[in-house]
Design an enzyme around this catalytic site. Structure first.
Site, short mmCIF file in Angstrom:
data_model
loop_
_atom_site.label_atom_id
_atom_site.label_comp_id
_atom_site.label_asym_id
_atom_site.label_seq_id
_atom_site.Cartn_x
_atom_site.Cartn_y
_atom_site.Cartn_z
N HIS A 82 8.85 -11.44 -6.01
CA HIS A 82 9.54 -10.98 -7.22
C HIS A 82 8.90 -11.67 -8.42
O HIS A 82 8.63 -12.86 -8.37
CB HIS A 82 11.02 -11.33 -7.19
CG HIS A 82 11.82 -10.46 -6.29
ND1 HIS A 82 12.65 -10.95 -5.31
CD2 HIS A 82 11.92 -9.12 -6.20
CE1 HIS A 82 13.22 -9.96 -4.67
NE2 HIS A 82 12.79 -8.83 -5.19
N LYS A 112 7.41 -2.03 -7.04
CA LYS A 112 8.35 -1.33 -7.91
C LYS A 112 8.62 -2.19 -9.14
O LYS A 112 8.40 -3.40 -9.14
CB LYS A 112 9.64 -0.99 -7.19
CG LYS A 112 10.52 -2.18 -6.84
CD LYS A 112 11.76 -1.74 -6.08
CE LYS A 112 12.63 -2.94 -5.73
NZ LYS A 112 13.75 -2.58 -4.87
#
Length: 170
Positions: A82, A112
């Protein structure tokens, strides 16, 4: 005999992998050109770009990118990175990272980014973790080769250094 998880195998072979990884030279990633802007990908519904299918449908707060022909043929076993960016800097961060994310050399086949126009400012992804990079193994039994681990490490370091150089705040 009991099968070891990918994590257990990495722990058991740490010293061997570490020594193998140290022997590889620095890796330089070819940066993709003419990449879409953050504004562009927020407006796409589904489009193919530089070998990545980009999908942004109304039922999700994320814009997904998936390489049509994955480089890593292994299974996804839950490993991911992340990258959290200050909300107002997400478009600029995407501009800075997109050439690497769309690179044909990238070890990341699927990633994403949060569509900040669709997410509440107080939600978890409205505050942080706007980029998610999914990592897949390149060997049987969900194992990672030393070469792939090296390439992933170099890629993440390159992303981080580009953000730092551009003064993008976490």
């Amino acid at each position: 005999p009991q099968m070891l998880s990918a994590n257990e195998r990495l722990k058991n072979n740490f010293n061997i992998l570490y020594n193998q990884i140290r022997q590889y030279p620095a890796y330089y990633f070819k940066v993709a050109s003419n990449v879409p802007t953050y504004s562009d990908i927020c407006q796409f519904f589904s489009v193919m770009y530089q070998g990545f299918q980009i999908v942004n449908h109304s039922g999700d707060v994320f814009i997904h990118a998936c390489r049509e022909n994955p480089q890593s043929k292994g299974d996804f076993v839950g490993d991911k990175f992340h990258i959290s960016i200050a909300r107002e800097q997400v478009p600029l961060a995407f501009q800075i990272l997109s050439g690497l994310l769309f690179s044909e050399d990238s070890p990341i086949d699927k990633w994403k980014i949060t569509d900040m126009n669709r997410v509440s400012q107080q939600s978890r992804v409205g505050i942080g973790a706007q980029f998610t990079l999914y990592v897949k193994s390149d060997q049987e039994c969900s194992q990672y080769s030393a070469l792939l681990l090296h390439k992933i490490r170099q890629f993440i370091m390159c992303l981080e250094s580009n953000l730092l150089r551009s003064k993008i705040a976490p």
